[in-house]
Design an enzyme around this catalytic site. Structure first.
Site, PDB file in Angstrom:
ATOM      1  N   GLY A   1       0.812  -1.208   0.000  1.00  0.00           N
ATOM      2  CA  GLY A   1       0.000   0.000   0.000  1.00  0.00           C
ATOM      3  C   GLY A   1       0.839   1.248   0.000  1.00  0.00           C
ATOM      4  O   GLY A   1       2.046   1.226  -0.261  1.00  0.00           O
ATOM      5  N   GLY A   2       0.182   2.361   0.302  1.00  0.00           N
ATOM      6  CA  GLY A   2       0.833   3.651   0.218  1.00  0.00           C
ATOM      7  C   GLY A   2       1.980   3.810   1.186  1.00  0.00           C
ATOM      8  O   GLY A   2       2.935   4.533   0.918  1.00  0.00           O
ATOM      9  N   MET A   3       1.898   3.146   2.345  1.00  0.00           N
ATOM     10  CA  MET A   3       2.956   3.309   3.334  1.00  0.00           C
ATOM     11  C   MET A   3       3.855   2.094   3.448  1.00  0.00           C
ATOM     12  O   MET A   3       4.882   2.149   4.108  1.00  0.00           O
ATOM     13  CB  MET A   3       2.352   3.614   4.705  1.00  0.00           C
ATOM     14  CG  MET A   3       1.765   5.008   4.809  1.00  0.00           C
ATOM     15  SD  MET A   3       1.428   5.486   6.501  1.00  0.00           S
ATOM     16  CE  MET A   3       3.070   5.587   7.183  1.00  0.00           C
TER      17      MET A   3
ATOM     18  N   ASP B   1      -9.572   7.897   8.646  1.00  0.00           N
ATOM     19  CA  ASP B   1      -9.608   7.162   7.374  1.00  0.00           C
ATOM     20  C   ASP B   1     -10.593   5.998   7.453  1.00  0.00           C
ATOM     21  O   ASP B   1     -10.309   4.894   6.996  1.00  0.00           O
ATOM     22  CB  ASP B   1      -8.215   6.653   7.008  1.00  0.00           C
ATOM     23  CG  ASP B   1      -8.123   6.236   5.536  1.00  0.00           C
ATOM     24  OD1 ASP B   1      -9.012   6.644   4.756  1.00  0.00           O
ATOM     25  OD2 ASP B   1      -7.194   5.504   5.173  1.00  0.00           O
TER      26      ASP B   1
ATOM     27  N   LYS C   1       2.732  -5.066   9.397  1.00  0.00           N
ATOM     28  CA  LYS C   1       2.789  -3.994   8.405  1.00  0.00           C
ATOM     29  C   LYS C   1       4.160  -3.347   8.469  1.00  0.00           C
ATOM     30  O   LYS C   1       4.608  -2.909   9.530  1.00  0.00           O
ATOM     31  CB  LYS C   1       1.691  -2.962   8.665  1.00  0.00           C
ATOM     32  CG  LYS C   1       0.299  -3.550   8.480  1.00  0.00           C
ATOM     33  CD  LYS C   1      -0.785  -2.513   8.590  1.00  0.00           C
ATOM     34  CE  LYS C   1      -2.143  -3.150   8.301  1.00  0.00           C
ATOM     35  NZ  LYS C   1      -3.247  -2.187   8.378  1.00  0.00           N
TER      36      LYS C   1
END
Length: 708
Positions: free
Chosen positions: A98-100, A213, A117
């Site tokens: 993902g984005g991070m 979010d 993560k």
């Protein structure tokens, strides 16, 4: 009904299998690729080969010939892991990027699955990304509630200074899948989920934490029907729901669910911003789509200035209290919303009591099942942009104007001169849940050994064949190799013809050249010039979807539009076709076609000619459909198009009906065309210019001149 973790012997297998295999099975469930019995068969096969780590499973999948291409590709993706562990946590399966950063399955010291993560290495140089990652760690670890995904550990690996976050693994599905597969939820389901989300926000509010979010993809549904809020503060990017994070920290969130004050990047956000997001999620659950859609800039403007469209469920009329609760969450002014998460939870609880719905502590088993992408129950694609109109005067109604014939249906009026035609358009429907599913994993779940145990088979079997062992007569080298042939009567009748394509994708348009595969024209051209001009050069496409195991229709951005079963197809959006009825394709004021899908009816055969390598199409392929027959309603109905994925019969009693003396099965094998008398066991090569056995028509490599 068994959920993926409830099938007989699967739970016992889960307790006994090595943790790497359990992680692989969990990853496959997240991809929606297999069923419980097939998972057990796959685990047994992997164990038999002695593969019990991501590396050895990866090597086995690369070498194995017992897996379908799609299953092999997914296993390789899951087991492609750049490092074996982060800190004390082993990395067992790659779930997403993902984005991070990236998301992996891991396990704790008791072999319980967890989620890890990792912050992207290329982000480490930006202290703002690292700070935000560590901020989520500190915030999430303070929240201890059954309605929130727990943070178990966090840190920074001393070897490469890579930050990581370890979270509770939620075995189950998520709200995004539930909405996709349901179209819209019942009022009872939506209120139950909204209440539990509000309870989760209460725990966050108690720690002075706001999420910023919230969206359906971040709402998880556990195997016992409990709703859990995840991803506190973590920006993540997907194709359908893009999370936006500006480097200066001004905008964080997902456009469809952001509050006006969040869009304005106000510094003093509080829990009421998350309450607005819950209102948008509740609207989506009840209506099947967010209150505002479009490009991010347009959605931002609507959140700031436009009232939400009228809220009305496509399933049944909503109670006014439910509508009032959702609208109060969606007030532009935070002061007019619920002041706290506890106030929202209390309001939802009162609404449930008032309308006489028995309050449930968890979701029903049937609802849980719809939140999980398994057993090939295909979810509808996310709604795309405005449906393409056939005339400039198309109007897309609000949610409350939708019809009752589909989960996301609307009624549109198309204006053409003095007359008005009412046509219904809808988002692509989910695959029917009562539809017999193909075997997604690439093996036969009905094949059992003498002990009654399910075993892995090289065949994809939907209907057990009792036909004699097939054989081949002649030389395969004599057969036509072109992937496009024409079959005509031996008497030279040029009007009657069948064009057979061994292609998984067919493009239809008015061109008699690439990129078209099928030329659409009306004959004679001199009498139908205006109608032919309404057909775009590349108008629409019929394609096999390897993720959904079905054929799909897609309008390719045509100027005149495409109608599927009297509904407008949004351009560049896939519309799945079911196999139990004839589908109608219309190019308005031009041509009408019928499409009939041919289900798979025989086993995958890999022993017809020893040594022949399986192809992506043909009787030895893993295709879950035999093909499709496309016919013209009028104007040259004797010209028929056949998409041959595996095997299609042509003749007086065939899938493709023609006035021939007999019927033949037409198939591809080893990259060449073969045939047999319909229902027979002996295959023959299709030789250019010679009669097709059983059909007594001749076959030739096709050309664009066949569209004369």
């Amino acid at each position: 009904m068994h959920l993926p973790w409830q099938a007989p012997r699967v739970e016992a297998m889960a307790r006994q299998a090595p943790i790497a295999i359990r992680a692989l099975a969990a990853g496959l469930r997240k991809h929606g690729m297999t069923n419980p019995t097939a998972l057990q068969s796959l685990a047994k096969l992997i164990l038999k080969q002695g593969a019990d780590t991501p590396d050895t499973i990866h090597a086995w999948a690369q070498a194995s010939r017992k897996l379908s291409p799609r299953l092999r590709q997914t296993i390789l993706k899951l087991t492609t892991i750049p490092q074996t562990r982060i800190g004390p946590h082993p990395l067992l399966a790659h779930l997403a990027s993902g984005g991070m950063g990236s998301v992996y399955l891991s396990a704790d010291s008791n072999d319980r699955l967890t989620v890890v993560k990792l912050l992207k290495n290329d982000r480490q140089s930006d202290p703002r990304f690292t700070q935000r990652f560590l901020r989520e760690t500190a915030m999430t670890q303070r929240i201890m509630d059954k309605y929130v995904v727990r943070c178990l550990d966090a840190g920074c690996d001393p070897d490469d200074e890579q930050c990581y976050l370890v979270l509770e693994y939620v075995q189950g599905g998520d709200l995004r899948n539930l909405i996709r597969r349901s179209g819209s939820l019942t009022e009872k389901e939506a209120l139950t989920i909204l209440y539990q989300m509000a309870r989760g926000l209460m725990a966050a509010e108690a720690e002075d934490i706001i999420h910023r979010d919230l969206k359906p993809a971040n709402i998880f549904i556990s195997k016992n029907g409990m709703v859990k809020i995840g991803d506190f503060g973590l920006a993540r990017t997907t194709d359908q729901e893009r999370t936006i994070l500006t480097l200066d920290g001004t905008i964080v969130g997902t456009p469809g669910y952001m509050s006006p004050e969040q869009i304005r990047a106000e510094d003093d956000l509080d829990i009421r911003s998350d309450i607005y997001a819950l209102g948008a999620i509740a609207y989506t659950m009840l209506c099947g789509q967010p209150p505002f859609e479009g490009e991010p800039s347009a959605v931002f403007r609507q959140h700031l200035y436009d009232p939400p469209p009228p809220l009305q469920s496509t399933l049944a009329p909503l109670n006014p209290r439910t509508i009032k609760t959702v609208y109060k969450c969606l007030e532009k002014d935070p002061k007019k919303r619920f002041a706290s998460a506890s106030a929202l939870a209390a309001s939802v609880r009162k609404t449930i009591t008032h309308i006489g719905i028995a309050q449930q502590p968890c979701l029903a088993e049937e609802t849980i099942a719809r939140s999980i992408p398994y057993d090939q129950e295909i979810s509808a694609p996310q709604p795309s942009s405005e449906p393409r109109a056939i005339s400039p005067e198309y109007h897309k109604p609000a949610c409350s104007e939708r019809g009752q014939d589909g989960a996301n249906s609307v009624t549109a009026t198309l204006t053409s001169g003095p007359k008005h035609t009412t046509i219904t358009t809808q988002a692509p429907p989910p695959y029917r849940q009562d539809h017999p599913p193909p075997v997604s994993a690439g093996y036969d779940t009905e094949n059992k050994n003498d002990a009654g145990e399910v075993t892995l088979a090289a065949d994809l079997t939907l209907v057990e064949s009792t036909r004699a062992e097939p054989s081949f007569c002649g030389s395969l080298n004599d057969a036509i190799t072109d992937d496009w042939i024409t079959i005509r009567p031996s008497d030279g009748n040029l009007e009657q013809q069948v064009l057979c394509y061994a292609r998984s994708n067919l493009v239809f348009g008015k061109l008699r050249s690439a990129p078209c595969d099928v030329c659409l024209r009306l004959y004679p051209l001199t009498e139908h010039q205006e109608a032919c001009q309404r057909i775009s050069r590349s108008h629409w496409q019929l394609a096999y979807d390897t993720q959904r195991f079905c054929l799909t229709v897609c309008d390719l951005g045509s100027g005149n539009g495409t109608l599927l079963n009297q509904r407008i197809c949004n351009p560049h959006q896939l519309w799945p076709l079911e196999i139990d009825h004839v589908h109608q394709i219309d190019i308005p004021n031009s041509i009408t076609l019928d499409i009939r899908i041919i289900p798979q009816r025989s086993i995958q055969n890999t022993t017809l000619i020893p040594g022949t390598q399986p192809e992506s199409l043909g009787i030895d392929s893993a295709m879950t459909l035999d093909g499709a027959v496309i016919t013209r309603r009028t104007n040259r109905p004797e010209m028929q198009i056949v998409q041959v994925l595996r095997c299609v019969s042509v003749g007086n009693n065939g899938d493709c009906t023609v006035p021939a003396p007999g019927t033949s099965d037409i198939a591809r094998y080893g990259g060449r065309w073969i045939t047999r008398a319909h229902g027979g066991s002996t295959w023959h090569p299709i030789i250019p210019g010679e009669n097709v056995p059983g059909l007594n028509w001749t076959a030739q490599p096709a050309s664009w001149n066949d569209f004369h």
